[in-house]
Scaffold this motif. Sequence first.
Motif, short mmCIF file in Angstrom:
data_model
loop_
_atom_site.label_atom_id
_atom_site.label_comp_id
_atom_site.label_asym_id
_atom_site.label_seq_id
_atom_site.Cartn_x
_atom_site.Cartn_y
_atom_site.Cartn_z
N ARG A 61 0.29 -1.15 -0.01
CA ARG A 61 0.28 -0.16 -0.25
C ARG A 61 0.58 1.26 0.20
O ARG A 61 0.67 2.06 -0.77
N ALA A 64 2.60 1.90 -3.13
CA ALA A 64 1.93 2.38 -4.61
C ALA A 64 1.20 3.44 -4.43
O ALA A 64 1.09 3.96 -5.23
N LEU A 65 1.95 4.03 -3.58
CA LEU A 65 0.99 5.99 -3.05
C LEU A 65 1.89 6.37 -3.16
O LEU A 65 2.37 7.50 -2.73
N GLN A 66 3.41 6.19 -2.36
CA GLN A 66 4.45 6.72 -2.26
C GLN A 66 5.20 7.14 -3.43
O GLN A 66 4.92 6.23 -4.65
N LEU A 250 -3.91 3.01 -17.35
CA LEU A 250 -2.52 2.57 -16.53
C LEU A 250 -1.37 3.04 -16.71
O LEU A 250 -0.11 4.13 -16.53
N SER A 277 3.54 5.88 -12.72
CA SER A 277 2.88 5.49 -11.28
C SER A 277 3.87 4.30 -10.21
O SER A 277 3.40 3.54 -11.09
N SER A 278 3.35 4.65 -9.19
CA SER A 278 3.97 3.92 -8.59
C SER A 278 2.67 2.84 -7.87
O SER A 278 3.21 1.82 -8.62
N PHE A 279 1.19 2.85 -8.35
CA PHE A 279 0.47 2.47 -7.90
C PHE A 279 0.31 1.41 -8.89
O PHE A 279 -0.40 0.27 -8.98
N SER A 280 0.65 2.03 -10.50
CA SER A 280 0.27 0.87 -11.95
C SER A 280 1.75 0.09 -11.57
O SER A 280 1.57 -1.04 -12.00
N PHE B 44 -0.90 7.38 4.49
CA PHE B 44 -1.65 7.57 2.51
C PHE B 44 -3.14 6.99 3.19
O PHE B 44 -3.67 6.34 3.79
N PHE B 46 -5.43 5.43 1.93
CA PHE B 46 -5.04 4.30 1.02
C PHE B 46 -7.07 3.48 1.18
O PHE B 46 -7.35 2.75 0.36
N SER B 247 -1.84 11.46 -2.67
CA SER B 247 -0.54 10.55 -3.32
C SER B 247 0.01 11.26 -3.95
O SER B 247 -0.17 11.31 -5.53
N PRO B 248 1.71 10.59 -3.98
CA PRO B 248 2.29 11.42 -5.31
C PRO B 248 2.09 9.63 -6.40
O PRO B 248 3.46 9.63 -7.25
N GLY B 249 2.45 8.63 -5.52
CA GLY B 249 2.49 7.71 -6.05
C GLY B 249 1.45 7.50 -7.30
O GLY B 249 1.92 6.67 -8.12
N ARG B 251 1.49 9.65 -9.39
CA ARG B 251 2.01 10.79 -10.22
C ARG B 251 0.54 11.67 -11.40
O ARG B 251 0.60 11.79 -12.27
N SER B 277 -2.34 9.20 -16.18
CA SER B 277 -3.32 7.38 -15.68
C SER B 277 -4.25 8.02 -15.59
O SER B 277 -4.60 8.96 -15.37
#
Lengths: 403, 403
Positions: A61, A64-66, A250, A277-280, B44, B46, B247-249, B251, B277
């Motif tokens: 988690r 993905a958000l950092q 993504l 994108s960290s999430f992607s 975050f 989440f 969140s920076p993740g 982007r 994204s």
Amino acid sequence: MDFEKYFSLGGGRIKSSKIREMMKLIGTPGIISMAGGMPDEQHFPFEQVQLIIEAWGPAKRAAALQYGATGGYPPLLERIGEYVAASGISMSGQRILPTSGAQQALQLLTRIFCDPGDSLLVEVPTFIGAVAVFAGYGAEPAGVKMDAEGLIPGELERKIIELRSSGRTPKFLYTNPTFQNPSGLTMSQGRRDEIYSVCSRHDLPIVEDDPYYELYFEGGPADYRSLKARDRDNRVLRVNTFSKILSPGLRLGWIIGEPAVLARCEMAKQGEDACSSSFSQVVAADYLAAGCVAEYTAKMRAIYREKCRLMLSCLEREMPEGVSWSTPKGGFFIWVSLPAGLESERVLLRSVENKVAFVTGQPFHVDGGGTNYCRLAYSNSSAEQIEEGIRRLARVIREMLPG
Amino acid sequence: MDFEKYFSLGGGRIKSSKIREMMKLIGTPGIISMAGGMPDEQHFPFEQVQLIIEAWGPAKRAAALQYGATGGYPPLLERIGEYVAASGISMSGQRILPTSGAQQALQLLTRIFCDPGDSLLVEVPTFIGAVAVFAGYGAEPAGVKMDAEGLIPGELERKIIELRSSGRTPKFLYTNPTFQNPSGLTMSQGRRDEIYSVCSRHDLPIVEDDPYYELYFEGGPADYRSLKARDRDNRVLRVNTFSKILSPGLRLGWIIGEPAVLARCEMAKQGEDACSSSFSQVVAADYLAAGCVAEYTAKMRAIYREKCRLMLSCLEREMPEGVSWSTPKGGFFIWVSLPAGLESERVLLRSVENKVAFVTGQPFHVDGGGTNYCRLAYSNSSAEQIEEGIRRLARVIREMLPG
């Protein structure tokens, strides 16, 4: 205030992709669009993505958000490495850089290789999104002819020699070898050997953009073995994407190739978006780890094959004499040739009035040709839309044919 | 193959951000890092993101996974418009362009405004990520001094006149007015009026990069009212980000400003990543719509205020005489000044050996100064890490002070 006097010369080179401009025309209600090269949005693997996200513990988690490293989320690099190796590419001496879609991969490579006025080599026709990037950096693509087996090696060699003897250094060959956008052509395996040899003989880098290779309708992976899998000299920079094996939304692709090149791309990427994108990236890593690609591509091969067959049979039934088209072995597109004298741009305008749209062929041609071609995408249309869309288009063409 | 001879001059200008390079040094186990300017990853939102995704019906699922328009997901544009308007900015005559983080916003603006050799104006010190972008396009930033109220208007005016009288046209003023990275300084409201007037008088565009303005520890929104909220002439291009409010993740950032400028940015973005994204854009639109920003920023203001107070009290307790530091009113950073002669780069090397890290001040200074500054981030450290980190750093500094 008036900003005109402050704009850069460099920025002035950037042109809007003609497809993106046409898209605006196409956004009218009730229109059946066969224009955009988009995956079937009825069948995205959303449930898998959701299951992946639900399974994340605190570490994923946070990841993905950092912010992430520009060079990519380490587990994603490992999973891509395994995925690539399974397609017969040796990972030895290679590096992988995740990018914000394959589009960013092309942009980074263009930026690190091309100054204004530099030349490079492309297929005729070639991917319009690459043409726009090249233009944005002032690079000047020279077109190389294709036949039914793809790029013609003798033509490529002739062009390299011609450019060099006029004092120019083509920076790379850009090729889209499998189910090419827009022509649907696939470079045969023998041709890939020959094209690689020509580039090797003339020490030319190759940018291999291969988004559709998993989406074949006949044969199997051995028939679509990449240039990168032949890369004795490490001259191939291979661009791939999650857009066709997971989701374009993504915005995730990657480059695999020589580490010295990817180090430059990484530096450029730092300033451009810091990281993808960290999430992607976390989603994609888990998606690869769970083996979802094989399942999704197997399903989509069947779906796209069916749509393609349907569009071909509609063309067969509806189109007047003099119109011809490609028979794709995979991918998203059918490439239609209109009778001489019937320009696809005029046909498009009339088509939009009749609520059907496609993309004209000319913008894909760096040699100014292709004015009588149309690119039809079947990938994101329903069976009803394909039937009705081809019916409308055929009616327009029949009306416009000289009596 | 050897690619050296094929690389572009343009690509050769791109340098790695020194922070990113230092990060590699810092990645050793057991180190307490106060280096990266990262949000607190323990907090975050989440769960909110997950609830948002779970609530998506077929249309949003498809929008999140499909390609989107380069200009952005329409509901996101509306939600950002409302959010921006609530901060006192008139949306009349404005356009919004979503970007892949604020980093991409800076990159697009630099690309459309700056050719190699062009000048622009920045604060001393200024954000290192912007310096790297400017260098990548060959732009030459000229530094303008700050005092406790931020940029000094007379200094700015002097620099504009000096550059113009030497035949140069500064393309814009780049400013980070609130809780500046790295100095923590905030431009006072009166100063914002004066700085705007100077730019107006000299017809200079302003790029206002304002990521931290919601993260204040004292006062309220009126104390951090933006330059954009004063923008009579539409000369301010305001850059914001979801990195500090979500969140920076993901982007995701945006630019708001003159449509003619944003149209150029959009064209550049087309070739760079086609769109940001879609997944992030749909999440962010729903996050804004649900009012999550107010809730999250209220929580984070309290958390960051507490961390900042703790770090200040540790500095007070641990640091030897001659070391001084800023007292931030918000944001992520404390800016530490070492006694003359003690260079922060030497301190960093010794600190890393002693398992504590920060970022040195020099790379933030376009005038070559700042060699005795350190930037300490409290944002992503726990209370224990802050206590122990400052203890270690103070020990290193004491050992290095001339006996």
